[in-house]
Design an enzyme around this catalytic site. Structure first.
Site, mmCIF file in Angstrom:
data_model
loop_
_atom_site.group_PDB
_atom_site.id
_atom_site.type_symbol
_atom_site.label_atom_id
_atom_site.label_comp_id
_atom_site.label_asym_id
_atom_site.label_seq_id
_atom_site.Cartn_x
_atom_site.Cartn_y
_atom_site.Cartn_z
ATOM 1 N N SER A 115 5.530 43.873 71.769
ATOM 2 C CA SER A 115 4.905 43.504 73.041
ATOM 3 C C SER A 115 4.372 44.758 73.727
ATOM 4 C CB SER A 115 5.960 42.838 73.919
ATOM 5 O OG SER A 115 5.466 42.643 75.209
ATOM 6 N N THR A 128 -11.526 35.318 72.086
ATOM 7 C CA THR A 128 -12.225 36.525 72.546
ATOM 8 C C THR A 128 -11.246 37.681 72.767
ATOM 9 O OG1 THR A 128 -13.897 35.164 73.576
ATOM 10 C CG2 THR A 128 -13.748 37.432 74.361
ATOM 11 N N CYS A 184 16.846 30.587 84.158
ATOM 12 C CA CYS A 184 16.798 29.452 85.063
ATOM 13 C C CYS A 184 16.423 28.219 84.249
ATOM 14 C CB CYS A 184 15.763 29.709 86.145
ATOM 15 S SG CYS A 184 15.917 28.540 87.479
#
Ligand code: PLP
Length: 368
Positions: free
Chosen positions: A197, A235, A320
């Protein structure tokens, strides 16, 4: 602001900051356009990819840009891909990030079998158990974290790959938290898939990487244009991609020893303040930037909110779900109960952290 939540996201690296302030405004073109404006961007992506691949030590034909690690992991664990590789079983662990756990749950409901390698209370994977699982389930895929995002505990992924390949299993490594913290070569690692990442190392959000050892076999998750050899059409997110190259250029492994020194000093002082506290995973091999602290009898959610009011930003690793806060599944998977997990606070530091920041945190933690 005292930012101690680097494992959630990192501030822009110096080169990325400079690019955002100075160059990015001109880079709005479409890298797939046929005119020179597009062609130049396309060339720059080629150069960016080359620099990233040199850093990771892999060939440029094996590295694909995605929108982030969640997407990379989902491509690998998609039913289309698992089926095309003839895989019916996924071997993973309960310590994984939700980006892996959720696809596993989804696959389990859709006739794939999921096996979990055991781990000890330090968060280390039991490699003997992993080997047994691979032996019992040849032709499956092993998907494991390189570095745990909550505890910083490192898995010996070279050994994981050897074990998996010994039994004809494929390997996917979630290396999000290892990038910039562990020195490795993708070529030496020899995994089949590796996810990364950008925003965890100071690049802009919306860019990730997927290393695929045999890209010809992959089924794209989405279909569209021909970008990224159709593995990940759409894109080009040029500025984010370019920022990832810049953030990688800013990685400086020699600075990790400063982080380690600061982190160890911080933990030593913590023990002096409160001898009852524990550092989760402290007996395992950990990266230099993470401390996961157990504060006996204290709600870490409350501590987090109090610290936040004072401008000190940390994390609890809670999730959560349906409106309620679930204490960290990682801490629970290490054998602790929910009450224990509710008392755990994660501190993760990075290049702009200074000793004084950790001293301020220590001052605030004295009251607990
Ligand atoms: N895997 C790990 C270990 C992470 O820490 C994260 C981010 O929180 C992800 C996967 C998901 O990465 P991204 O935010 O790029 O989708």
């Amino acid at each position: 602001m005292i930012y101690l939540d680097y494992n959630a996201t990192a501030p822009y690296s110096d080169k990325v900051k400079d690019y955002i302030s100075n160059g990015m405004i001109n880079d709005w073109g479409n890298a797939s356009s046929e005119h020179d404006f597009g062609y130049n961007l396309s060339n720059r992506i080629k150069e960016d990819r080359k620099i990233i691949c040199d850093f990771l030590d892999c060939s440029t034909g094996k590295l694909f840009f995605t929108s982030g690690a969640t997407e990379s992991i989902n491509i690998v664990l998609s039913q289309a891909n698992l089926s095309s590789y003839g895989i019916k079983t996924i071997i993973s662990s309960k310590l994984e990030h939700h980006a892996t756990l959720e696809p596993l749950e989804f696959n389990e409901k859709n006739s794939f079998s999921i096996k979990y390698a055991e781990n000890n209370n330090q968060g280390s994977i039991d490699l003997n158990h992993l080997e047994n699982l691979c032996q019992e389930n040849p032709n499956s895929i092993v998907s494991l974290l390189y570095v745990n995002n909550e505890t910083g505990v490192i898995t010996d992924v070279v050994e994981v790959t050897k074990i998996a390949h010994r039994h004809n299993c494929l390997v996917h490594i979630d290396a999000v938290q290892a990038l910039g913290k562990c020195e490795f070569s993708l070529d030496d690692l020899d995994a089949d898939f590796v996810s990364f990442s950008g925003h965890k190392i100071g690049a802009m959000k919306g860019v990730g990487l997927l290393y695929i050892n045999e890209p010809k076999k992959i089924h794209p998750l989405i279909k569209g244009g021909g970008q990224e050899k159709k593995v990940r059409p759409g894109t080009y997110n040029f500025s984010s991609i370019h920022s990832l190259r810049l953030a990688i250029e800013d990685i400086n492994f020699s600075k990790n020893s400063n982080l380690l020194e600061m982190r160890d000093e911080f933990e030593k002082k913590l023990y002096q303040i409160n001898p009852e506290l524990k550092i989760n995973g402290s007996d395992a091999r950990r990266v230099a930037n993470t401390s996961n602290i157990y504060l006996a009898g204290v709600s870490s959610q409350e501590v987090l909110l109090n610290l936040s009011r004072e401008g000190i930003y940390t994390s609890t690793g809670s999730a959560c779900s349906s409106g309620s806060v679930e204490p960290s599944h990682v801490i629970q998977a290490m054998g602790y109960d929910k009450d224990y997990a509710r008392s755990c606070l994660r501190i993760s530091i990075g290049q702009s952290t200074q000793k004084e920041h950790l001293d301020s945190l220590l001052e605030k933690l004295k009251i607990y």
